[in-house]
Design a protein around this motif. Structure first.
Motif, mmCIF file in Angstrom:
data_model
loop_
_atom_site.group_PDB
_atom_site.id
_atom_site.type_symbol
_atom_site.label_atom_id
_atom_site.label_comp_id
_atom_site.label_asym_id
_atom_site.label_seq_id
_atom_site.Cartn_x
_atom_site.Cartn_y
_atom_site.Cartn_z
ATOM 1 N N ALA A 121 -39.034 -21.093 -14.592
ATOM 2 C CA ALA A 121 -38.694 -19.679 -14.715
ATOM 3 C C ALA A 121 -37.298 -19.403 -14.146
ATOM 4 C CB ALA A 121 -39.734 -18.825 -13.990
ATOM 5 N N LYS A 122 -36.885 -20.228 -13.184
ATOM 6 C CA LYS A 122 -35.556 -20.056 -12.574
ATOM 7 C C LYS A 122 -34.468 -20.746 -13.401
ATOM 8 C CE LYS A 122 -37.388 -19.871 -7.839
ATOM 9 N NZ LYS A 122 -37.403 -20.533 -6.502
ATOM 10 N N THR A 123 -34.764 -21.959 -13.868
ATOM 11 C CA THR A 123 -33.751 -22.751 -14.581
ATOM 12 C C THR A 123 -33.800 -22.561 -16.089
ATOM 13 O OG1 THR A 123 -35.215 -24.677 -14.805
ATOM 14 C CG2 THR A 123 -33.903 -24.518 -12.787
ATOM 15 N N ARG A 124 -34.829 -21.833 -16.574
ATOM 16 C CA ARG A 124 -35.027 -21.650 -18.012
ATOM 17 C C ARG A 124 -35.130 -22.997 -18.724
ATOM 18 N NH1 ARG A 124 -34.025 -16.420 -19.528
ATOM 19 N NH2 ARG A 124 -33.575 -17.038 -21.686
ATOM 20 N N SER A 158 -38.671 -29.965 -10.423
ATOM 21 C CA SER A 158 -39.015 -29.442 -9.105
ATOM 22 C C SER A 158 -39.379 -30.626 -8.208
ATOM 23 C CB SER A 158 -40.199 -28.478 -9.211
ATOM 24 O OG SER A 158 -40.792 -28.256 -7.953
ATOM 25 N N HIS A 211 -40.412 -23.306 -11.223
ATOM 26 C CA HIS A 211 -39.027 -23.799 -11.283
ATOM 27 C C HIS A 211 -38.423 -23.540 -12.659
ATOM 28 C CE1 HIS A 211 -35.695 -26.272 -9.855
ATOM 29 N NE2 HIS A 211 -35.735 -26.964 -10.989
#
Length: 216
Positions: free
Chosen positions: A134-137, A42, A132
């Motif tokens: 959580a979005k990109t795993r 991030s 971040h």
């Protein structure tokens, strides 16, 4: 046999912390280089980290903290700049592809303001990274970055407390202690995210393999 004093132990812990932090950035910088991408990090995380390191450096110098703490702050700042350069360079180069001390412990208000500012920035920097992830795993994120970050922060705290546990000394260093301790807690959350998403990805791959086998 020479007896190791608390002063010696403090110095040893400080240098171990430096060793951990020298290692900590390398895997992420290398990961970015290999993937030719900075999407695993991030931007807010790195920027807040950089500002935190700058205020940490200024506050530490003004408060006459341990030399190892000053050396670490300088090193952190240089590595933050490298990470930001990588993020900027790769995102703009591939716009068509989106991948994601001394004995003195004075209570100087200026150094304390900077110390508490760096504490807030260090702890706050983890929040956008957790979001971040959580979005990109956690894709493109180096696990070693946070593993060695935890090791570095723990030995950093040890180097301070082994130096002295006198009330005035601890109070003068409290912002640095809270900053390191708080980031350890949040870095453990990041490690938990990494393990969770990694296990989910493996479970998904095994399910796909079983489906392919049944089709045959």
């Amino acid at each position: 046999m020479t007896e190791i004093t608390l002063q010696d132990a403090s110095g040893i812990a400080g240098w171990i912390s430096i060793a951990c932090w020298i290692i900590v950035y390398t895997p992420q910088i290398w990961e970015n280089y290999q993937l030719k991408s900075g999407e695993g990090l991030s931007v807010a995380f790195v920027v807040l980290w950089l500002v935190g390191d700058l205020t940490n450096l200024a506050g530490g110098a003004m408060a006459h903290l341990l030399p190892t703490m000053i050396i670490l702050a300088i090193y952190y700042t240089l590595c933050d700049v490298i990470l930001l350069f990588q993020i900027y360079y790769y995102r703009h180069s591939h716009t068509a592809v989106v991948v994601v001390g001394t004995e003195r412990t004075p209570w100087e208000w200026k150094s304390q303001v900077l110390g508490y500012s760096s504490m807030a920035l260090y702890i706050g920097s983890r929040i956008p990274q957790i979001a971040h992830n959580a979005k990109t795993r956690c894709e493109g994120l180096s696990l070693s970055l946070f593993f060695f970050s935890i090791s570095g922060n723990l030995t950093y705290v040890a180097s301070i407390l082994l130096k002295s546990v006198e009330r005035s000394y601890v109070i003068a260093n409290i912002s640095w202690l809270i900053g390191s301790g708080g980031t350890v807690f949040l870095d453990l959350i990041v490690l938990g995210q990494f393990i969770y998403y990694n296990s989910q990805n493996k479970a998904g791959d095994e399910y796909m393999d079983d489906s392919d086998s049944s089709d045959e």
